[in-house]
Enzyme design. Structure first.
Site, short mmCIF file in Angstrom:
data_model
loop_
_atom_site.label_atom_id
_atom_site.label_comp_id
_atom_site.label_asym_id
_atom_site.label_seq_id
_atom_site.Cartn_x
_atom_site.Cartn_y
_atom_site.Cartn_z
CE LYS A 1 25.23 -25.77 -46.46
NZ LYS A 1 26.59 -25.30 -45.73
N GLY B 1 28.02 -24.16 -55.88
CA GLY B 1 26.93 -23.65 -56.45
C GLY B 1 26.37 -22.96 -56.35
N GLY B 2 25.63 -22.70 -54.80
CA GLY B 2 24.39 -22.52 -53.72
C GLY B 2 22.64 -23.00 -54.67
CD GLU C 1 26.26 -26.90 -42.08
OE1 GLU C 1 25.79 -25.39 -42.23
OE2 GLU C 1 27.01 -26.85 -42.37
CE LYS C 2 19.79 -24.27 -34.26
NZ LYS C 2 18.06 -24.74 -34.55
CG PHE C 3 18.01 -22.35 -41.68
CD1 PHE C 3 18.61 -22.03 -42.89
CD2 PHE C 3 17.47 -21.22 -41.80
CE1 PHE C 3 18.46 -20.91 -44.19
CE2 PHE C 3 17.08 -20.49 -42.88
CZ PHE C 3 17.31 -20.29 -43.58
CG HIS D 1 28.66 -15.74 -47.70
ND1 HIS D 1 28.89 -16.69 -48.15
CD2 HIS D 1 30.10 -15.64 -48.35
CE1 HIS D 1 29.99 -17.76 -48.59
NE2 HIS D 1 30.73 -16.46 -48.30
NE ARG E 1 35.87 -22.75 -57.22
CZ ARG E 1 34.43 -21.45 -56.41
NH1 ARG E 1 35.44 -20.25 -57.01
NH2 ARG E 1 33.40 -21.41 -56.01
P1 ADP Z 1 27.68 -23.59 -51.86
O1 ADP Z 1 29.14 -24.40 -52.07
O2 ADP Z 1 27.09 -24.51 -53.25
O3 ADP Z 1 27.54 -22.88 -52.28
P2 ADP Z 1 27.54 -23.16 -49.07
O4 ADP Z 1 27.37 -24.71 -47.96
O5 ADP Z 1 28.79 -22.10 -49.33
O6 ADP Z 1 26.94 -23.73 -50.50
O7 ADP Z 1 26.49 -21.94 -48.65
C1 ADP Z 1 25.86 -21.59 -50.16
C2 ADP Z 1 25.33 -20.14 -48.82
O8 ADP Z 1 23.62 -20.87 -48.80
C3 ADP Z 1 26.01 -19.51 -47.65
O9 ADP Z 1 26.70 -18.16 -47.77
C4 ADP Z 1 24.81 -18.69 -47.37
O10 ADP Z 1 23.45 -17.89 -47.34
C5 ADP Z 1 23.76 -20.37 -47.15
N1 ADP Z 1 23.67 -21.56 -45.93
C6 ADP Z 1 24.55 -22.63 -46.19
N2 ADP Z 1 24.45 -22.72 -45.13
C7 ADP Z 1 23.82 -21.71 -44.53
C8 ADP Z 1 22.94 -22.46 -42.72
N3 ADP Z 1 23.69 -23.54 -42.14
N4 ADP Z 1 22.26 -21.35 -42.00
C9 ADP Z 1 22.14 -20.39 -43.16
N5 ADP Z 1 22.64 -20.57 -44.44
C10 ADP Z 1 23.21 -21.05 -44.72
#
Ligand code: ADP
Length: 449
Positions: free
Chosen positions: A158, A164-165, A200-202, A208, A292
């Protein structure tokens, strides 16, 4: 209380903030790009200032332009909405230096939470569980291999500055690791201006879940329950609800207490959202915090009776929590569908003129939108056209209400995600509350069966 607030945003959230100001008796200033001359936020604000060409980098993201608009109109405060400058610590600092209140947390806190690996370490040290992962940013190939061995596959890379995904990459095995790391770094550099990534571990089938919080300037933080946002496409939320079918009152209380304690320890102020993933065994892990107001805040407003945007303004003006928030009680169930201007099958954005816009109404239905018949959706910004939010006394009533409201929502001239939302709401797994972040993928692959 403030006399005049500048709203540094556009679309439905700009209108939402203007509504809150009107109810508080505060005058408003809209800013707009040349593409938004005929927008409703311009019409409903008391004053409006054009801040540049359509491209956001030259208008809504242009800090000197926004600050000049604030200075010439002599406002006391700026509400940034979501997106654009809302999580820009530098902007919050510039506001402070210009003696304009930034309606949000302190710049140091925005900065900390904006560095996602730092936020993760900080929240861990404050007692929130985090997903097993690298200890901070992955510095070089040696550390990459070592940490991957320790964490195990699958894992997710990440962008530390992501949002924003965007900026995430799943790695399933050792062979994929190095190329994924290199691509992730260059993508992060491109999109966020820094190549830093962490690991991170996936989790294969997470839900969510996020907690809405408010902190006043006198050291008090409260939580306003959770939202479930597992219905996502490419990590972008499409349907949100509160409460989550996976959280009971006991869990809410426990999680809420831990979050409140952690945020009081760091002196969090104003509105924020603490995001978690829930694994299939029910374990909950912190992933990030958004400093926010969020797109999906209305579902929390429906179930708590708290006006979050008004609370933000009152808190920023120095009011104590009891006063700023008023009475809060959890009742019923609320669902939001994000109606995007896009093809419901290919997801290709569909800008253009809306020929007909007829929003549904009736008991328990709320539509937050800046669209109208004849409005043009410009191609420069995000594709959100409207948020359709319903409340029912329980989840089943909310689902029934959302189905009929989607059926009665007429938007012509552009393509929208309404047909997709209807399929989601009609799905037996949705009705059963069996959700995870792959729901949409599965829906599309099985053609809704
Ligand atoms: P952003 O800051 O871009 O919104 P996030 O860290 O909030 O990113 O993660 C957004 C989405 O990505 C999560 O809601 C989930 O669907 C997926 N995700 C993030 N981290 C993981 C993870 N460790 N394992 C599985 N899915 C993840």
């Amino acid at each position: 209380m403030f006399q005049k607030i500048l709203v540094a945003n556009r679309g439905e959230i700009a209108l939402r903030v203007i509504c809150a100001c009107k109810e508080l008796g505060i005058a408003t200033v809209a800013v707009y790009s040349e593409a938004d001359r005929n927008s409703l936020h311009v019409r409903f604000a008391d004053e409006a200032v054009c801040i540049g060409p359509p491209r956001s980098s030259e208008s809504y993201l242009n800090i000197p332009q926004v600050i000049s608009a604030a200075e010439i109109t002599n406002v006391d405060a700026i509400h940034p909405g979501y997106g654009f400058l809302s999580e820009n610590a530098n902007f919050a600092k510039v506001c402070e230096a210009s003696e304009i209140t930034f309606i949000g947390p302190r710049p140091e806190v925005i900065e900390m939470m904006g560095e996602k690996d730092r936020a993760r370490r900080e929240m861990k040290s404050q007692g929130l569980p985090t997903i097993p992962g690298s200890d901070g940013v992955v510095e070089g190939e040696e550390q990459l291999a070592k940490e991957a061995d320790r964490i195990g596959f699958p894992l997710i890379l990440k962008a530390a500055a992501g949002g924003g995904g965007r900026g995430m990459r799943v790695v399933r095995n050792k062979q994929e690791l190095l190329p994924a790391y290199q691509t992730a770094r260059s993508e992060a550099q491109q999109a966020f201006g820094t190549p830093d990534v962490y690991m991170e571990k996936f989790l294969e089938h997470p839900r969510h879940i996020e907690l809405q919080v408010l902190g006043d300037q006198h050291g008090k933080v409260i939580h306003l329950g959770e939202r479930e946002c597992s219905i996502q496409r490419r990590h972008q939320k499409l349907v949100e609800e509160s409460p989550s079918p996976a959280i009971d009152a006991k869990r809410r209380k426990e999680l809420g207490a831990r979050v409140v304690k952690a945020l009081e320890a760091i002196g969090y102020t104003n509105a924020g959202t603490v995001e978690f993933l829930m694994d299939t065994d029910g374990s909950i892990y912190f992933i990030e915090m958004n400093t926010r107001i969020q797109v999906e805040h209305p579902v929390t407003e429906f179930v708590t009776s708290v006006d979050l945007v008004k609370s933000q303004i009152r808190i920023a003006a120095g009011e104590k929590m009891e006063n700023a928030v008023g009475e809060m009680h959890f009742t019923g169930h609320s669902i939001e569908c994000r109606i995007n201007a896009e093809d419901p099958e290919t997801f290709v954005p569909s800008a253009g003129r809306i020929t007909t816009f007829q929003a549904p109404g009736g008991t328990g239905v709320r539509v937050d939108s800046a669209a109208y018949s004849g409005a043009v959706i410009p191609p420069y910004y995000d594709s959100l056209v409207a948020k359709l939010i319903v409340k029912g006394r329980d989840r089943a009533e909310a689902i029934g209400r959302m189905k009929r409201a989607l059926e009665m929502f007429v938007i012509e001239g552009i393509k929208t995600s309404i047909p997709l939302q209807r399929r989601i709401l009609a799905h037996p797994d949705f009705a059963a509350g069996k959700l995870d972040t792959h729901f949409i993928e599965k829906l599309i692959n099985t053609n809704g069966k």
